[in-house]
Design a protein around this motif. Structure first.
Motif, mmCIF file in Angstrom:
data_model
loop_
_atom_site.group_PDB
_atom_site.id
_atom_site.type_symbol
_atom_site.label_atom_id
_atom_site.label_comp_id
_atom_site.label_asym_id
_atom_site.label_seq_id
_atom_site.Cartn_x
_atom_site.Cartn_y
_atom_site.Cartn_z
ATOM 1 N N MET A 178 0.842 -1.178 0.000
ATOM 2 C CA MET A 178 0.000 0.000 0.000
ATOM 3 C C MET A 178 0.880 1.232 0.000
ATOM 4 N N ASP A 179 0.380 2.252 -0.626
ATOM 5 C CA ASP A 179 1.103 3.511 -0.758
ATOM 6 C C ASP A 179 0.831 4.375 0.468
ATOM 7 N N PRO A 180 1.875 4.940 1.121
ATOM 8 C CA PRO A 180 1.641 5.781 2.303
ATOM 9 C C PRO A 180 0.761 6.985 2.007
ATOM 10 N N GLY A 181 0.835 7.550 0.809
ATOM 11 C CA GLY A 181 -0.023 8.683 0.452
ATOM 12 C C GLY A 181 -1.484 8.295 0.383
ATOM 13 N N ARG A 182 -1.722 7.085 -0.072
ATOM 14 C CA ARG A 182 -3.098 6.602 -0.181
ATOM 15 C C ARG A 182 -3.699 6.375 1.207
ATOM 16 N N THR A 183 -2.912 5.874 2.169
ATOM 17 C CA THR A 183 -3.386 5.644 3.525
ATOM 18 C C THR A 183 -3.738 6.971 4.190
ATOM 19 N N ALA A 184 -2.915 7.981 3.978
ATOM 20 C CA ALA A 184 -3.191 9.297 4.557
ATOM 21 C C ALA A 184 -4.490 9.855 4.001
ATOM 22 N N THR A 185 -4.757 9.641 2.730
ATOM 23 C CA THR A 185 -5.993 10.127 2.122
ATOM 24 C C THR A 185 -7.196 9.409 2.711
ATOM 25 N N ALA A 186 -7.070 8.127 2.936
ATOM 26 C CA ALA A 186 -8.167 7.356 3.532
ATOM 27 C C ALA A 186 -8.434 7.846 4.946
ATOM 28 N N HIS A 187 -7.362 8.145 5.710
ATOM 29 C CA HIS A 187 -7.550 8.670 7.065
ATOM 30 C C HIS A 187 -8.187 10.049 7.024
ATOM 31 N N ASP A 188 -7.763 10.873 6.085
ATOM 32 C CA ASP A 188 -8.348 12.210 5.972
ATOM 33 C C ASP A 188 -9.831 12.128 5.637
ATOM 34 N N ARG A 189 -10.178 11.235 4.691
ATOM 35 C CA ARG A 189 -11.582 11.079 4.308
ATOM 36 C C ARG A 189 -12.404 10.570 5.492
ATOM 37 N N THR A 190 -11.870 9.617 6.247
ATOM 38 C CA THR A 190 -12.567 9.083 7.420
ATOM 39 C C THR A 190 -12.761 10.183 8.458
ATOM 40 N N GLU A 191 -11.729 10.988 8.655
ATOM 41 C CA GLU A 191 -11.831 12.085 9.619
ATOM 42 C C GLU A 191 -12.885 13.099 9.194
ATOM 43 N N LEU A 192 -12.922 13.440 7.911
ATOM 44 C CA LEU A 192 -13.915 14.403 7.409
ATOM 45 C C LEU A 192 -15.338 13.846 7.545
ATOM 46 N N GLU A 193 -15.510 12.571 7.237
ATOM 47 C CA GLU A 193 -16.838 11.963 7.359
ATOM 48 C C GLU A 193 -17.287 11.908 8.816
ATOM 49 N N LEU A 194 -16.353 11.571 9.683
ATOM 50 C CA LEU A 194 -16.684 11.525 11.112
ATOM 51 C C LEU A 194 -17.016 12.914 11.637
ATOM 52 N N ARG A 195 -16.239 13.910 11.217
ATOM 53 C CA ARG A 195 -16.509 15.282 11.637
ATOM 54 C C ARG A 195 -17.889 15.743 11.163
ATOM 55 N N ALA A 196 -18.241 15.431 9.907
ATOM 56 C CA ALA A 196 -19.546 15.822 9.365
ATOM 57 C C ALA A 196 -20.679 15.133 10.116
ATOM 58 N N ALA A 197 -20.484 13.859 10.445
ATOM 59 C CA ALA A 197 -21.528 13.130 11.171
ATOM 60 C C ALA A 197 -21.720 13.700 12.571
ATOM 61 N N LEU A 198 -20.610 14.024 13.249
ATOM 62 C CA LEU A 198 -20.720 14.583 14.605
ATOM 63 C C LEU A 198 -21.318 15.982 14.582
ATOM 64 N N GLU A 199 -20.989 16.790 13.565
ATOM 65 C CA GLU A 199 -21.583 18.132 13.459
ATOM 66 C C GLU A 199 -23.080 18.045 13.210
ATOM 67 N N ALA A 200 -23.495 17.091 12.386
ATOM 68 C CA ALA A 200 -24.922 16.909 12.130
ATOM 69 C C ALA A 200 -25.643 16.461 13.399
ATOM 70 N N LEU A 201 -24.997 15.585 14.155
ATOM 71 C CA LEU A 201 -25.587 15.106 15.400
ATOM 72 C C LEU A 201 -25.670 16.233 16.422
ATOM 73 N N ALA A 202 -24.604 17.015 16.530
ATOM 74 C CA ALA A 202 -24.586 18.113 17.495
ATOM 75 C C ALA A 202 -25.551 19.220 17.092
ATOM 76 N N GLY A 203 -25.743 19.409 15.814
ATOM 77 C CA GLY A 203 -26.669 20.450 15.356
ATOM 78 C C GLY A 203 -28.109 20.136 15.720
ATOM 79 N N GLY A 204 -28.433 18.870 15.847
ATOM 80 C CA GLY A 204 -29.797 18.487 16.186
ATOM 81 C C GLY A 204 -30.093 18.505 17.677
ATOM 82 N N VAL A 205 -29.073 18.699 18.500
ATOM 83 C CA VAL A 205 -29.261 18.686 19.944
ATOM 84 C C VAL A 205 -29.637 20.083 20.417
ATOM 85 N N GLN A 206 -30.718 20.170 21.161
ATOM 86 C CA GLN A 206 -31.155 21.444 21.735
ATOM 87 C C GLN A 206 -31.088 21.350 23.253
ATOM 88 N N ALA A 207 -30.473 22.351 23.858
ATOM 89 C CA ALA A 207 -30.377 22.362 25.321
ATOM 90 C C ALA A 207 -31.739 22.672 25.918
#
Length: 103
Positions: free
Chosen positions: A1-30
């Motif tokens: 496996m190419d080290p550049g490709r692994t970094a891209t996969a981690h970046d994509r996973t991080e972005l997807e996780l961040r988007a999912a958590l922002e969507a979840l947090a946006g729906g929470v009302q105190a």
């Protein structure tokens, strides 16, 4: 496996996780009274802790007093050697005072 490709996969996973958590947090009302409820709970616990401490101090003080009175009550009622007679005590003090001066 190419080290550049692994970094891209981690970046994509991080972005997807961040988007999912922002969507979840946006729906929470105190809750409107969340702070007041939390503060009330904290004040209740604080009052309970102080009350328990006051009761504990009172119980310890009462037990110490009762034990002290019981110990004093167990002392013999007849006068001991120290309090037997004032004249005898004065003579003993005079006799020991003269003996210590001659030495």
């Amino acid at each position: 496996m190419d080290p550049g490709r692994t970094a891209t996969a981690h970046d994509r996973t991080e972005l997807e996780l961040r988007a999912a958590l922002e969507a979840l947090a946006g729906g929470v009302q105190a809750a409107p009274d969340a702070y007041r409820t939390a503060r009330g709970d904290w004040l209740r616990r604080e009052r309970r802790r102080r009350l328990v401490l006051a009761v504990l101090i009172t119980v310890v003080f009462a037990l110490a007093t009762l034990i002290g009175l019981w110990v004093l009550n167990q002392a013999p009622s007849d006068p001991g050697v120290i309090f037997s007679d004032a004249r005898t005590a004065a003579q003993a003090a005079a006799g020991s005072g003269s003996g210590s001066g001659s030495g």
